[in-house]
Design a protein around this motif. Structure first.
Motif, PDB file in Angstrom:
ATOM      1  N   GLU A 169       0.803  -1.219   0.000  1.00  0.00           N
ATOM      2  CA  GLU A 169       0.000   0.000   0.000  1.00  0.00           C
ATOM      3  C   GLU A 169       0.838   1.271   0.000  1.00  0.00           C
ATOM      4  N   GLU A 170       2.132   1.169   0.265  1.00  0.00           N
ATOM      5  CA  GLU A 170       2.997   2.357   0.227  1.00  0.00           C
ATOM      6  C   GLU A 170       3.212   2.858  -1.196  1.00  0.00           C
ATOM      7  N   ASN A 171       2.941   2.015  -2.181  1.00  0.00           N
ATOM      8  CA  ASN A 171       3.053   2.435  -3.580  1.00  0.00           C
ATOM      9  C   ASN A 171       1.857   3.310  -3.943  1.00  0.00           C
ATOM     10  N   GLU A 172       2.134   4.489  -4.483  1.00  0.00           N
ATOM     11  CA  GLU A 172       1.062   5.423  -4.814  1.00  0.00           C
ATOM     12  C   GLU A 172       0.144   4.888  -5.903  1.00  0.00           C
ATOM     13  N   ALA A 173       0.729   4.224  -6.882  1.00  0.00           N
ATOM     14  CA  ALA A 173      -0.069   3.712  -7.993  1.00  0.00           C
ATOM     15  C   ALA A 173      -0.890   2.519  -7.534  1.00  0.00           C
ATOM     16  N   GLU A 174      -2.183   2.585  -7.754  1.00  0.00           N
ATOM     17  CA  GLU A 174      -3.073   1.509  -7.307  1.00  0.00           C
ATOM     18  C   GLU A 174      -2.700   0.176  -7.936  1.00  0.00           C
ATOM     19  N   GLU A 175      -2.237   0.203  -9.186  1.00  0.00           N
ATOM     20  CA  GLU A 175      -1.909  -1.034  -9.881  1.00  0.00           C
ATOM     21  C   GLU A 175      -0.750  -1.781  -9.220  1.00  0.00           C
ATOM     22  N   MET A 176       0.061  -1.072  -8.441  1.00  0.00           N
ATOM     23  CA  MET A 176       1.272  -1.667  -7.875  1.00  0.00           C
ATOM     24  C   MET A 176       1.129  -2.010  -6.396  1.00  0.00           C
ATOM     25  N   ARG A 177      -0.075  -1.958  -5.848  1.00  0.00           N
ATOM     26  CA  ARG A 177      -0.233  -2.140  -4.401  1.00  0.00           C
ATOM     27  C   ARG A 177      -0.210  -3.587  -3.947  1.00  0.00           C
ATOM     28  N   SER A 178      -0.056  -4.499  -4.866  1.00  0.00           N
ATOM     29  CA  SER A 178       0.183  -5.893  -4.480  1.00  0.00           C
ATOM     30  C   SER A 178       1.664  -6.236  -4.635  1.00  0.00           C
ATOM     31  N   THR A 179       2.491  -5.227  -4.889  1.00  0.00           N
ATOM     32  CA  THR A 179       3.918  -5.445  -5.133  1.00  0.00           C
ATOM     33  C   THR A 179       4.769  -4.737  -4.091  1.00  0.00           C
ATOM     34  N   SER A 180       6.020  -5.126  -4.058  1.00  0.00           N
ATOM     35  CA  SER A 180       7.044  -4.360  -3.353  1.00  0.00           C
ATOM     36  C   SER A 180       8.080  -3.920  -4.384  1.00  0.00           C
ATOM     37  N   VAL A 181       8.625  -2.737  -4.168  1.00  0.00           N
ATOM     38  CA  VAL A 181       9.614  -2.168  -5.085  1.00  0.00           C
ATOM     39  C   VAL A 181      10.871  -1.828  -4.285  1.00  0.00           C
ATOM     40  N   VAL A 182      11.984  -2.437  -4.671  1.00  0.00           N
ATOM     41  CA  VAL A 182      13.269  -2.135  -4.056  1.00  0.00           C
ATOM     42  C   VAL A 182      14.088  -1.372  -5.090  1.00  0.00           C
ATOM     43  N   SER A 183      14.363  -0.103  -4.813  1.00  0.00           N
ATOM     44  CA  SER A 183      15.038   0.741  -5.803  1.00  0.00           C
ATOM     45  C   SER A 183      16.263   1.412  -5.208  1.00  0.00           C
ATOM     46  N   ILE A 184      17.128   1.875  -6.097  1.00  0.00           N
ATOM     47  CA  ILE A 184      18.372   2.516  -5.682  1.00  0.00           C
ATOM     48  C   ILE A 184      18.808   3.486  -6.770  1.00  0.00           C
ATOM     49  N   GLY A 185      19.461   4.549  -6.383  1.00  0.00           N
ATOM     50  CA  GLY A 185      20.069   5.433  -7.367  1.00  0.00           C
ATOM     51  C   GLY A 185      21.451   4.913  -7.731  1.00  0.00           C
ATOM     52  N   TYR A 186      21.814   4.997  -9.005  1.00  0.00           N
ATOM     53  CA  TYR A 186      23.166   4.611  -9.405  1.00  0.00           C
ATOM     54  C   TYR A 186      23.839   5.800 -10.056  1.00  0.00           C
ATOM     55  N   GLY A 187      25.152   5.801 -10.015  1.00  0.00           N
ATOM     56  CA  GLY A 187      25.857   6.938 -10.603  1.00  0.00           C
ATOM     57  C   GLY A 187      27.353   6.764 -10.507  1.00  0.00           C
ATOM     58  N   ALA A 188      28.048   7.830 -10.852  1.00  0.00           N
ATOM     59  CA  ALA A 188      29.505   7.825 -10.853  1.00  0.00           C
ATOM     60  C   ALA A 188      30.005   9.064 -10.119  1.00  0.00           C
ATOM     61  N   HIS A 189      30.997   8.862  -9.250  1.00  0.00           N
ATOM     62  CA  HIS A 189      31.596   9.978  -8.506  1.00  0.00           C
ATOM     63  C   HIS A 189      30.528  10.779  -7.750  1.00  0.00           C
ATOM     64  N   GLN A 190      29.606  10.079  -7.103  1.00  0.00           N
ATOM     65  CA  GLN A 190      28.531  10.689  -6.312  1.00  0.00           C
ATOM     66  C   GLN A 190      27.551  11.507  -7.150  1.00  0.00           C
ATOM     67  N   THR A 191      27.611  11.375  -8.462  1.00  0.00           N
ATOM     68  CA  THR A 191      26.655  12.045  -9.345  1.00  0.00           C
ATOM     69  C   THR A 191      25.559  11.058  -9.720  1.00  0.00           C
ATOM     70  N   LEU A 192      24.323  11.397  -9.401  1.00  0.00           N
ATOM     71  CA  LEU A 192      23.202  10.518  -9.698  1.00  0.00           C
ATOM     72  C   LEU A 192      22.915  10.529 -11.193  1.00  0.00           C
ATOM     73  N   LEU A 193      22.902   9.343 -11.803  1.00  0.00           N
ATOM     74  CA  LEU A 193      22.626   9.230 -13.229  1.00  0.00           C
ATOM     75  C   LEU A 193      21.235   8.681 -13.510  1.00  0.00           C
ATOM     76  N   GLY A 194      20.726   7.847 -12.607  1.00  0.00           N
ATOM     77  CA  GLY A 194      19.412   7.247 -12.832  1.00  0.00           C
ATOM     78  C   GLY A 194      19.054   6.324 -11.685  1.00  0.00           C
ATOM     79  N   GLY A 195      17.960   5.604 -11.857  1.00  0.00           N
ATOM     80  CA  GLY A 195      17.510   4.668 -10.838  1.00  0.00           C
ATOM     81  C   GLY A 195      17.423   3.261 -11.397  1.00  0.00           C
ATOM     82  N   MET A 196      17.479   2.293 -10.519  1.00  0.00           N
ATOM     83  CA  MET A 196      17.310   0.907 -10.913  1.00  0.00           C
ATOM     84  C   MET A 196      16.722   0.152  -9.732  1.00  0.00           C
ATOM     85  N   GLY A 197      16.259  -1.070  -9.986  1.00  0.00           N
ATOM     86  CA  GLY A 197      15.710  -1.846  -8.890  1.00  0.00           C
ATOM     87  C   GLY A 197      14.894  -3.013  -9.396  1.00  0.00           C
TER      88      GLY A 197
END
Length: 341
Positions: free
Chosen positions: A283-311
């Motif tokens: 239920e922590e997922n805002e999108a109703e379609e995703m409320r039966s799921t869990s999402v584990v995400s992380i930012g990735y990047g180089a030299h402390q610069t955020l380039l995008g997300g993955m998970g």
């Protein structure tokens, strides 16, 4: 925390471990037999009653054991004091697999495949955002006397290609002059700043090249603008169908949301600094379609610069420690690879 609360959390942890492993409601007798808690079945039953009353576990049907609720998973995740790192063999496998990538597209495709295999969930990765990228090179390739291909290459390996219809023929010498002007003006500038500098190209272009420079600049500006709908790679979607029982009545809408990608992009929109793991449960997922799921995400990047997300996206019945470790490890490798490009 009081000892009674610690013991109840130990019971919750046992229920989470057994349910994630076996997909069967967990009874007090099984907890006593499988986990060395040092208490009687009666004490475990009392603790389970308290956990159920507080909303951490639930009884799916009469005469059944208990299963964790979203609230129970959240407490479990919040109290993960130590995430077991991947084994040396797993780390070597990741390094070997990703080091063989030939370009950015290959890095992302391999990363998604590896993450899906490690977690047995759906893996997702964003293409590097252009916000912090620098222009490394701009190439103009003459395809026909009246058509060019514009190639934009950034410092993190992102490559964008666009066709330019000139409406008139152009000489090889004119193409070379345009290429020189583009690179001398834009290389080593942030992509977000480069779009503003395009106007300088139009002002400085000689009269005989002004019309073609106008066409090139129009396409170049479009290339420099973010296109979020184009920035996702998914893998392992079939993993969800192997656990259809975890999505009673909702698997179809989860798959449709993943296919449309818009919902998934929003999950990574708030990615923080590289290395920061976020877990959204049910239920922590805002999108109703995703409320039966869990999402584990992380930012990735180089030299402390955020380039995008993955998970990863999967059912709430998830191996959270293993998934967090895998997501963090793959993100670190991707960041290292992009830093070296």
């Amino acid at each position: 925390m009081a000892s009674t609360e610690e013991r109840r959390f130990a019971v919750l942890r046992a229920i989470v471990a057994d349910y994630v492993s076996n997909q069967e409601p967990v009874a007090s007798k099984a907890i006593v037999e499988r986990h060395n808690l040092g208490v009687s079945s009666a004490t475990v039953r009392n603790d389970m009653a308290s956990l159920e009353e507080d909303g951490y576990i639930a009884q799916p049907h009469t005469s059944a054991g208990r299963i964790p609720t979203d609230k129970g998973y959240r407490l479990f995740v919040d109290r993960l004091s130590d995430v077991k790192p991947l084994s040396a063999a797993e780390r070597r496998a990741i390094a070997s697999f990703l080091d063989g990538a030939i370009d950015l597209d290959d890095v992302l495709r391999r990363s998604v495949r590896m993450l899906a295999q490690l977690t047995r969930q759906v893996a997702v990765i964003q293409y590097p955002t252009l916000t912090h990228s620098l222009v490394r090179h701009i190439e103009l390739v003459q395809l026909t006397p009246a058509r060019l291909m514009l190639v934009l290459i950034t410092d993190n390996g992102r490559v964008d290609q666009r066709m330019i219809e000139l409406g008139d023929v152009i000489t090889d010498d004119a193409v070379a002059r345009l290429r020189t002007m583009l690179n001398s003006t834009l290389v080593d500038h942030r992509v977000t700043d480069a779009a503003a500098k395009v106007s300088e190209l139009l002002e400085e272009a000689p009269a005989e090249l002004r019309d073609v420079m106008t066409r090139v600049s129009t396409v170049l500006i479009e290339t420099l603008v973010e296109h979020p709908e184009e920035r996702l790679v998914l893998g392992g979607t079939a993993n969800l169908t192997r656990n259809a029982a975890d999505f009673p009545g909702s698997l179809r809408q989860v798959l449709e949301a993943l296919e449309e990608q818009v919902v998934v992009l929003k999950l990574f929109a708030a990615a923080g600094s590289p290395g920061t793991v976020t877990v959204r449960i049910g239920e922590e997922n805002e999108a109703e379609e995703m409320r039966s799921t869990s999402v584990v995400s992380i930012g990735y990047g180089a030299h402390q610069t955020l380039l995008g997300g993955m998970g990863v996206v999967g059912p709430t019945r998830m191996d959270y420690p293993g998934t967090i470790a895998a997501v963090r490890a793959v993100a670190n490798y991707v960041g290292d690879i992009l830093a070296g490009r």
